[in-house]
Design an enzyme around this catalytic site. Structure first.
Site, mmCIF file in Angstrom:
data_model
loop_
_atom_site.group_PDB
_atom_site.id
_atom_site.type_symbol
_atom_site.label_atom_id
_atom_site.label_comp_id
_atom_site.label_asym_id
_atom_site.label_seq_id
_atom_site.Cartn_x
_atom_site.Cartn_y
_atom_site.Cartn_z
ATOM 1 N N ARG A 116 0.843 -1.207 0.000
ATOM 2 C CA ARG A 116 0.000 0.000 0.000
ATOM 3 C C ARG A 116 0.879 1.258 0.000
ATOM 4 N NH1 ARG A 116 -3.022 -3.421 -1.056
ATOM 5 N NH2 ARG A 116 -4.613 -4.391 0.237
ATOM 6 N N GLU A 151 -13.852 -15.567 8.054
ATOM 7 C CA GLU A 151 -13.754 -14.930 6.730
ATOM 8 C C GLU A 151 -13.360 -15.914 5.624
ATOM 9 O OE1 GLU A 151 -10.864 -11.755 6.384
ATOM 10 O OE2 GLU A 151 -11.571 -11.192 4.406
ATOM 11 N N LYS A 170 -17.720 -12.950 7.677
ATOM 12 C CA LYS A 170 -17.195 -11.906 6.767
ATOM 13 C C LYS A 170 -16.996 -12.546 5.389
ATOM 14 C CE LYS A 170 -13.280 -8.774 6.130
ATOM 15 N NZ LYS A 170 -12.436 -7.782 6.784
ATOM 16 N N SER A 175 -14.382 -6.147 0.906
ATOM 17 C CA SER A 175 -14.560 -5.486 -0.398
ATOM 18 C C SER A 175 -13.820 -6.232 -1.506
ATOM 19 C CB SER A 175 -14.168 -4.009 -0.340
ATOM 20 O OG SER A 175 -12.827 -3.820 0.031
ATOM 21 N N GLY A 176 -12.741 -6.912 -1.188
ATOM 22 C CA GLY A 176 -12.135 -7.878 -2.099
ATOM 23 C C GLY A 176 -11.721 -7.385 -3.479
ATOM 24 N N GLY A 177 -11.319 -6.123 -3.598
ATOM 25 C CA GLY A 177 -10.882 -5.646 -4.911
ATOM 26 C C GLY A 177 -11.965 -4.926 -5.697
ATOM 27 N N ARG A 223 -9.687 -2.057 1.775
ATOM 28 C CA ARG A 223 -9.358 -1.187 0.642
ATOM 29 C C ARG A 223 -10.470 -0.191 0.303
ATOM 30 N NH1 ARG A 223 -7.564 -6.052 -3.060
ATOM 31 N NH2 ARG A 223 -8.842 -7.090 -1.497
HETATM 32 P P1 13P Z 1 -10.719 -5.816 1.600
HETATM 33 O O1 13P Z 1 -11.977 -5.103 1.991
HETATM 34 O O2 13P Z 1 -9.661 -4.911 1.051
HETATM 35 O O3 13P Z 1 -10.989 -7.015 0.757
HETATM 36 O O4 13P Z 1 -10.071 -6.374 2.920
HETATM 37 C C1 13P Z 1 -10.844 -7.017 3.839
HETATM 38 C C2 13P Z 1 -10.018 -7.923 4.634
HETATM 39 O O5 13P Z 1 -9.970 -7.825 5.827
HETATM 40 C C3 13P Z 1 -9.261 -8.964 3.949
HETATM 41 O O6 13P Z 1 -8.844 -9.911 4.882
#
Ligand code: 13P
Length: 336
Positions: free
Chosen positions: A32, A175, A217, A259-261, A291
């Site tokens: 980042r 998650e 999650k 959010s995953g990208g 993100r």
């Molecule tokens: P993102 O929302 O960027 O996908 O990250 C969430 C997260 O905690 C990934 O482990």
């Protein structure tokens, strides 16, 4: 123990609020910072955390923050340990307890490390004030993946992790992330997501995890990032809610998406659309983005102290828009 867990659930499942993931490992934080041409040192990573975690008004939209181990010992610009600062403003500190991904038996798939010594580490995290935990498993979609073997392995490990955390008084965030990369259709994503979730909830039950004291999650049911004719916002919302309703037990208190990208705007619009479907949702449905909450803030900040206020404003703006989305009240980016 169960009173402690119940109170933590009360404090992190709050209507109109969500969870911020700020648990980037050193490797991810370095990535980042590199995107801003900032060298990654312990101090620049502290400055990055300071930007996000001390944003004025964070507690209006965020009720919990997932931290990375390094951050527990770091301090705000005013010299307060980050978890203490968060607790002071009424935000619950949590901690990522997995130790990242590892190749699985020489296949192209990965499993998540971190069960060894987890109980002992939890005792340390408790001293820092953490009250909930996170463990991320990943699944990639291709012709041959995810395999039944990795689906089973990840489900079992997520369940073991969740059980250990509850025994130590932490609410586990479970998650399972079906990765967005690839050219797959939304139908394929739905099929994989349902299979993964089914395996996870079967294992949680087998391990006697208290579902009413855990949080899911998940990723959304969405077209692959490189797919042609990607599904629109309503369709993502509809398919995601359908898949979750089919598999996720009603006693689960909260679903907080990653959010995953997705772009920040997409992630907010999708969450909002789920609340606009007019369906009864048996669980609270909110966000746990990294993100999609932090991206615009990092861009505005550029690693420069003189941009601190601008970066914090950008972060608070995203948090506010996502808070509106949890109530189906987000009107799009005109909202700004
Ligand atoms: P993102 O929302 O960027 O996908 O990250 C969430 C997260 O905690 C990934 O482990």
């Amino acid at each position: 123990m169960s009173e402690e867990l119940k109170q933590a659930i009360k404090d992190i499942v709050v209507v109109g609020k969500g969870i911020l993931a700020a648990d980037e490992s050193v490797k991810t934080a370095t990535k980042r910072l590199a995107s801003l041409n900032v060298e990654s040192t312990e101090e620049t990573r502290r400055q990055y955390r300071n930007l996000i975690l001390t944003a004025p008004g964070i507690e209006k939209y965020i009720c919990g923050v997932i931290l990375f181990e390094e951050t527990l010992k770091q301090k705000t610009d005013s010299g307060v340990l980050f978890p203490e600062h968060l607790a002071e403003v009424g935000v619950v500190p949590g901690i990522k307890v997995d130790q990242g991904l590892e190749d699985f038996n020489g296949t192209q798939e990965q499993y998540t490390k971190g069960l060894d010594g987890l109980g002992d580490r939890l005792e340390e995290y408790k001293k820092s004030g953490c009250r909930f935990t996170k463990w991320r498993a990943v699944y990639s979609i291709s012709e041959t993946t995810p395999s039944d073997t990795i689906i089973k392995k990840n489900a079992e490990d997520l369940a073991k992790y969740a059980k250990i955390c509850q025994e130590h008084g932490f609410v586990p965030i479970v998650e399972p992330e079906v990765l967005i990369d690839g050219t797959h259709s939304i139908d394929k994503c739905r099929e994989v997501t349902e299979k993964v979730l089914k395996a996870v909830f079967d294992s949680l039950k087998e391990e006697n995890v208290a579902i009413d004291l855990a949080i899911l999650k998940p990723s959304m049911v969405i077209s692959g990032k490189q797919a042609e004719n990607r599904a629109g916002v309503e369709e993502v919302a509809k398919r995601t809610v359908e898949a979750l309703k089919k598999i996720v037990p009603q006693e689960l208190p909260s679903i907080n998406f990653l959010s995953g990208g997705q772009s920040p705007e997409e992630a907010t619009a999708h969450l909002n659309a789920m609340h606009k479907l007019g369906e009864d949702l048996p669980w609270y449905v909110s966000f746990s983005y990294a993100r999609a909450l932090q991206g615009p803030a990092l861009k505005a900040w550029q690693g420069k102290q003189e941009n601190l206020a601008l970066g914090q404003e950008a972060f608070i703006n995203r948090a506010r828009l996502n808070s509106l989305a949890t109530k189906g009240e987000y009107l799009g980016e005109m909202e700004k």
